[in-house]
Design a protein around this motif. Structure first.
Motif, PDB file in Angstrom:
ATOM      1  N   UNK A 291      83.214  38.792  37.740  1.00  0.00           N
ATOM      2  CA  UNK A 291      83.839  37.661  38.426  1.00  0.00           C
ATOM      3  C   UNK A 291      82.766  36.944  39.255  1.00  0.00           C
ATOM      4  N   UNK A 292      82.705  35.630  39.099  1.00  0.00           N
ATOM      5  CA  UNK A 292      81.722  34.814  39.805  1.00  0.00           C
ATOM      6  C   UNK A 292      82.435  33.978  40.859  1.00  0.00           C
ATOM      7  N   UNK A 293      81.920  34.023  42.094  1.00  0.00           N
ATOM      8  CA  UNK A 293      82.482  33.225  43.183  1.00  0.00           C
ATOM      9  C   UNK A 293      81.312  32.563  43.916  1.00  0.00           C
ATOM     10  N   UNK A 294      81.189  31.256  43.765  1.00  0.00           N
ATOM     11  CA  UNK A 294      80.081  30.504  44.370  1.00  0.00           C
ATOM     12  C   UNK A 294      80.672  29.496  45.351  1.00  0.00           C
ATOM     13  N   UNK A 295      80.304  29.613  46.616  1.00  0.00           N
ATOM     14  CA  UNK A 295      80.783  28.695  47.631  1.00  0.00           C
ATOM     15  C   UNK A 295      79.965  27.418  47.655  1.00  0.00           C
ATOM     16  N   UNK A 296      80.267  26.507  48.579  1.00  0.00           N
ATOM     17  CA  UNK A 296      79.465  25.279  48.717  1.00  0.00           C
ATOM     18  C   UNK A 296      78.031  25.639  49.107  1.00  0.00           C
TER      19      UNK A 296
END
Length: 392
Positions: A291-296
């Protein structure tokens, strides 16, 4: 003639030094007087800082030293104000007396007859009863006062300037802060230049060298088709067709190696999709569900993007090869000027950078940008790898 010119040069140099020293001390007297009467205003930090910097610039100009701008140092500025009054008033007052009397002596000689009583002269004073006494005694006074100015004023001015710079000089802690700030600025410039260079190299190799190799391979294929003979004939391994086929194969191998080099310099997927898109693409090829989670993230230098991408790539490769994990996750966030990548898996744990699993290479890549990498991998898991990279 050489001796005479040398003496004249020395006299001019000393006269100029006395003039510079006297001018500095008179300016110091004025500054000390303003400081004394305007002390309540100059104690305000926003006013004390430029006033103190002005005195430092004057002192540095007299001594011929470059004086760099300081950060605000309220306590040192207040100490500088106190020192300015304590040393500037007596030193400037002495310069005023010497230079004032030097200018006063010729005036007294010229107008001695206009006084009701015999005037006095600053150094040697006797009643002036005629032009002869006035002229020779005035000349003696001028010579003595000029010599006093030449001897006293330059060293006194330099002593006061050194004292001013010493009192207002940044402390070791302030110098360290300024040095760190300077290194941060230069690192930002280096990262920006490095980013531009990485993109240029990747573009030149991808659009230039690789395209030429592709064209060569195509031409070799066309030539191989037109040449007589069978390139696979074992009885004629050195025939023209066989040599062309061999050259074509080597060209294709060179293209494969070049693509590998391009990916290690700056992966094209970063240039095309950015870090978020590149990590999403990477997750689809990972050996375990990821699972990939990239914020600003904002604007990230290319060198930082590349190191973050390679770190996640290596971490996911280790997860697939060694961890026996069933799932993994990647969280990338931006905290001010710090980019943080956190890779987690639910595997067996026990990851150690010392054992040459590729983690040491990740650590070195991060350290090259003044970043850090931390590993938490107890036996039984989970394993958490955190990479922090400065973006400025």
């Amino acid at each position: 003639m050489k001796d005479v010119s040398g003496v004249l040069g020395a006299v001019r140099a000393r006269s100029f030094g006395a003039w510079r020293g006297g001018r500095y001390l008179l300016g110091t007297l004025l500054a000390a007087t303003v400081t004394l009467f305007a002390a309540p205003l100059l104690c305000v930090p926003t006013l004390a800082q430029p006033w103190a910097e002005r005195q430092r610039q004057r002192a540095g100009a007299l001594l011929g030293r470059p004086v760099e701008q300081r950060r605000r140092a309220t306590r040192r500025n207040l100490l500088g104000l106190l020192t300015q009054v304590a040393t500037g008033l007596p030193a400037g007052g002495l310069a005023l007396i010497c230079l004032g009397n030097l200018l006063l002596a010729p005036f007294i000689v010229a107008f001695w007859w206009a006084f009701d009583t015999a005037p006095w002269l600053p150094v040697i004073s006797v009643p002036l009863t005629g032009w002869g006494t006035a002229l020779w005694l005035g000349l003696v006074n001028v010579v003595l006062l000029a010599a006093l100015c030449v001897i006293v004023l330059p060293p006194l001015a330099r002593l006061h300037a050194r004292c001013c710079l010493a009192v207002l000089a940044p402390s070791p802690a302030e110098q360290l802060v300024e040095r760190v700030s300077e290194l941060t600025r230069t690192r930002t410039d280096v990262l920006q230049a490095h980013s531009a260079e990485l993109r240029r190299i990747e573009r030149d190799l991808h659009d230039g060298t690789q395209a030429r190799l592709v064209a060569i391979a195509m031409r070799l294929a066309v030539v191989g088709q037109r040449l007589p003979g069978d390139p696979d004939d074992p009885d004629d391994p050195n025939g023209a067709a066989a040599l062309v086929r061999q050259a074509q194969a080597e060209t294709e191998e060179a293209m494969t190696e070049l693509r590998s080099v391009i990916r290690t310099i700056y992966p094209p997927v970063l240039a095309d999709q950015g870090l978020a898109g590149a990590l999403t693409t990477l997750a689809t090829r990972a050996g375990v569900p990821t699972r990939i989670d990239v914020g600003p993230l904002g604007a990230v230098p290319a060198a930082v993007e590349a190191v973050a991408y390679f770190a996640v790539t290596e971490a996911l490769a280790n997860v697939a090869r060694h961890s026996r994990a069933t799932e993994a996750s990647v969280l990338v966030t931006r905290d001010g000027e710090l980019l943080r990548a956190r890779i987690t898996d639910d595997g067996a744990g026990g990851a150690d950078a010392v054992r040459g699993s590729g983690l040491d290479g990740m650590r070195r890549r991060a350290a090259a940008l003044d970043g850090t990498m931390g590993i938490s991998s107890p036996p039984g898991g989970p394993t958490v790898i955190t990479v922090e990279l400065p973006c400025a």
